[in-house]
Design a protein around this motif. Structure first.
Motif, mmCIF file in Angstrom:
data_model
loop_
_atom_site.group_PDB
_atom_site.id
_atom_site.type_symbol
_atom_site.label_atom_id
_atom_site.label_comp_id
_atom_site.label_asym_id
_atom_site.label_seq_id
_atom_site.Cartn_x
_atom_site.Cartn_y
_atom_site.Cartn_z
ATOM 1 N N ASP A 72 -6.595 40.346 3.906
ATOM 2 C CA ASP A 72 -6.040 41.281 2.927
ATOM 3 C C ASP A 72 -4.761 40.757 2.286
ATOM 4 O OD1 ASP A 72 -4.256 41.530 4.986
ATOM 5 O OD2 ASP A 72 -4.534 43.682 5.293
ATOM 6 N N GLY A 73 -4.457 39.483 2.484
ATOM 7 C CA GLY A 73 -3.291 38.895 1.839
ATOM 8 C C GLY A 73 -3.073 37.481 2.334
ATOM 9 N N HIS B 9 -11.959 39.538 -3.483
ATOM 10 C CA HIS B 9 -10.943 39.085 -4.435
ATOM 11 C C HIS B 9 -9.840 38.307 -3.724
ATOM 12 C CE1 HIS B 9 -8.330 38.943 -7.890
ATOM 13 N NE2 HIS B 9 -7.392 39.620 -7.256
ATOM 14 N N VAL B 10 -9.418 38.800 -2.567
ATOM 15 C CA VAL B 10 -8.409 38.097 -1.773
ATOM 16 C C VAL B 10 -8.941 36.735 -1.327
ATOM 17 C CG1 VAL B 10 -7.052 38.145 0.352
ATOM 18 C CG2 VAL B 10 -7.311 40.232 -0.996
ATOM 19 N N LYS B 11 -10.202 36.710 -0.875
ATOM 20 C CA LYS B 11 -10.821 35.451 -0.453
ATOM 21 C C LYS B 11 -10.870 34.456 -1.611
ATOM 22 C CE LYS B 11 -13.897 37.476 3.049
ATOM 23 N NZ LYS B 11 -15.305 37.676 3.428
ATOM 24 N N LYS C 25 -12.707 44.218 -2.907
ATOM 25 C CA LYS C 25 -11.267 43.953 -2.829
ATOM 26 C C LYS C 25 -10.978 42.779 -1.897
ATOM 27 C CE LYS C 25 -6.816 46.072 -1.699
ATOM 28 N NZ LYS C 25 -6.127 47.284 -1.164
ATOM 29 N N VAL C 26 -11.677 42.764 -0.766
ATOM 30 C CA VAL C 26 -11.504 41.667 0.183
ATOM 31 C C VAL C 26 -12.002 40.359 -0.422
ATOM 32 C CG1 VAL C 26 -12.243 40.750 2.424
ATOM 33 C CG2 VAL C 26 -11.635 43.158 2.198
ATOM 34 N N SER D 163 -13.698 32.641 5.333
ATOM 35 C CA SER D 163 -14.119 33.459 4.200
ATOM 36 C C SER D 163 -15.556 33.936 4.367
ATOM 37 C CB SER D 163 -13.980 32.651 2.908
ATOM 38 O OG SER D 163 -14.491 33.363 1.807
#
Length: 287
Positions: free
Chosen positions: A162-163, A118-120, A115-116, A107
């Motif tokens: 990204d997921g 948020h995924v982290k 956005k990234v 991370s």
């Protein structure tokens, strides 16, 4: 380890012991990293260590789980191939914490925008949520994972997360209704009782721990290095980050409280039927 003059079980254990006594908890055997649980907070998991191991060759610095994570990440970026880390060991060896450090390191070094991030956040906040519902105190480990898990993090071509996907298996469901003396059920039950607000306790009918049959089975309620009250708030925060919002959180807590209440219902045999012993309930269940 491969430089030892004699490769025997005794020499390997002795080498690990010597390193452990000097607070070196990581040791390489080739590309394999051995980690010995120090059972205390160690000072080398900060920003300084992240900078030290980022982009460095494996043997450039002392053995560290960050070196393993960095090597995996760089190989993925350079070779465009999937990478896998297998973490194995007995109960209390530190597998759960090792997974946390790997995800935390990835991370920190992978960059990206809001956005990234948020995924982290979702990836990192999955840990306290999984631990609340899947971890428990055992005689050997105060925070033992009572299930297996498989983390999958997906990355963009630029190396940003990204997921992701988390699969769990073999949850020790029997722990809810029985366990060894000195052990606890899953953390969430104790978190709810210790951390719920007065309004939540009134709504859910929650009272003291020793009132509940399921929790009283092993006679263990408190754990020295676990703060159930603050952990409950962390669990609720993790739910919000992941996307389980207020209304659904209430439903989840209702189910948790319902399990505790169901444990206090006892039955007796009446002819061919099972009858609830409590005078307040006269419902019958047919065998």
């Amino acid at each position: 380890m491969v430089l030892l003059s004699k490769i025997t079980e005794d020499s390997i254990v002795e080498n690990l012991k010597k390193r452990y006594m000097d607070d070196y908890i990581f040791t390489y055997i080739g590309s394999v990293l051995i980690s010995v649980n120090p059972f205390k907070q160690m000072p080398y998991f900060g920003e300084k260590e992240i900078e030290m191991y980022q982009g460095a060759a494996q043997y450039e610095n002392p053995p560290h789980i960050y070196a393993l994570a960095d090597s995996m990440y760089r190989n993925m970026i350079i070779d465009r191939e999937n990478q896998c880390v297998i973490i194995s060991g007995e109960s209390g060896a530190g597998k759960t914490v090792a997974a946390k450090y790997i995800m935390s390191y990835i991370s920190k070094i992978s960059g990206g925008g809001p956005k990234v991030q948020h995924v982290k956040d979702i990836i990192l906040q999955s840990n306290p949520l999984l631990e609340a519902f899947g971890n428990a105190k055992t005689v050997r480990n105060n925070n033992s994972s009572r299930f297996g898990k498989y983390f999958e993090i997906q990355f963009s071509p630029g190396g940003e997360p990204d997921g992701g996907k988390i699969s769990n298996f073999l949850l020790e469901k029997s722990r809810v209704v029985m366990r060894n003396p000195g052990e606890r059920s899953f953390h969430i039950f104790y978190q709810l009782i210790e951390g719920a607000s007065s309004e939540q306790k009134s709504s859910l009918g929650i009272t003291s721990m020793d009132y509940y049959y399921y929790l009283s089975l092993s006679g263990s309620y408190k754990v020295d290095d676990i703060n159930d009250k603050s952990d409950f708030q962390e669990t609720l925060h993790a739910m919000s980050v992941i996307g389980i919002f207020a209304e659904e959180q209430t439903l989840v807590l209702q189910i948790v409280a319902g399990i505790l209440h169901l444990g206090n219902i006892s039955f007796k045999e009446v002819g061919n039927y099972a009858a609830v012993e409590s005078e307040e309930c006269k419902y019958l269940w047919k065998f």
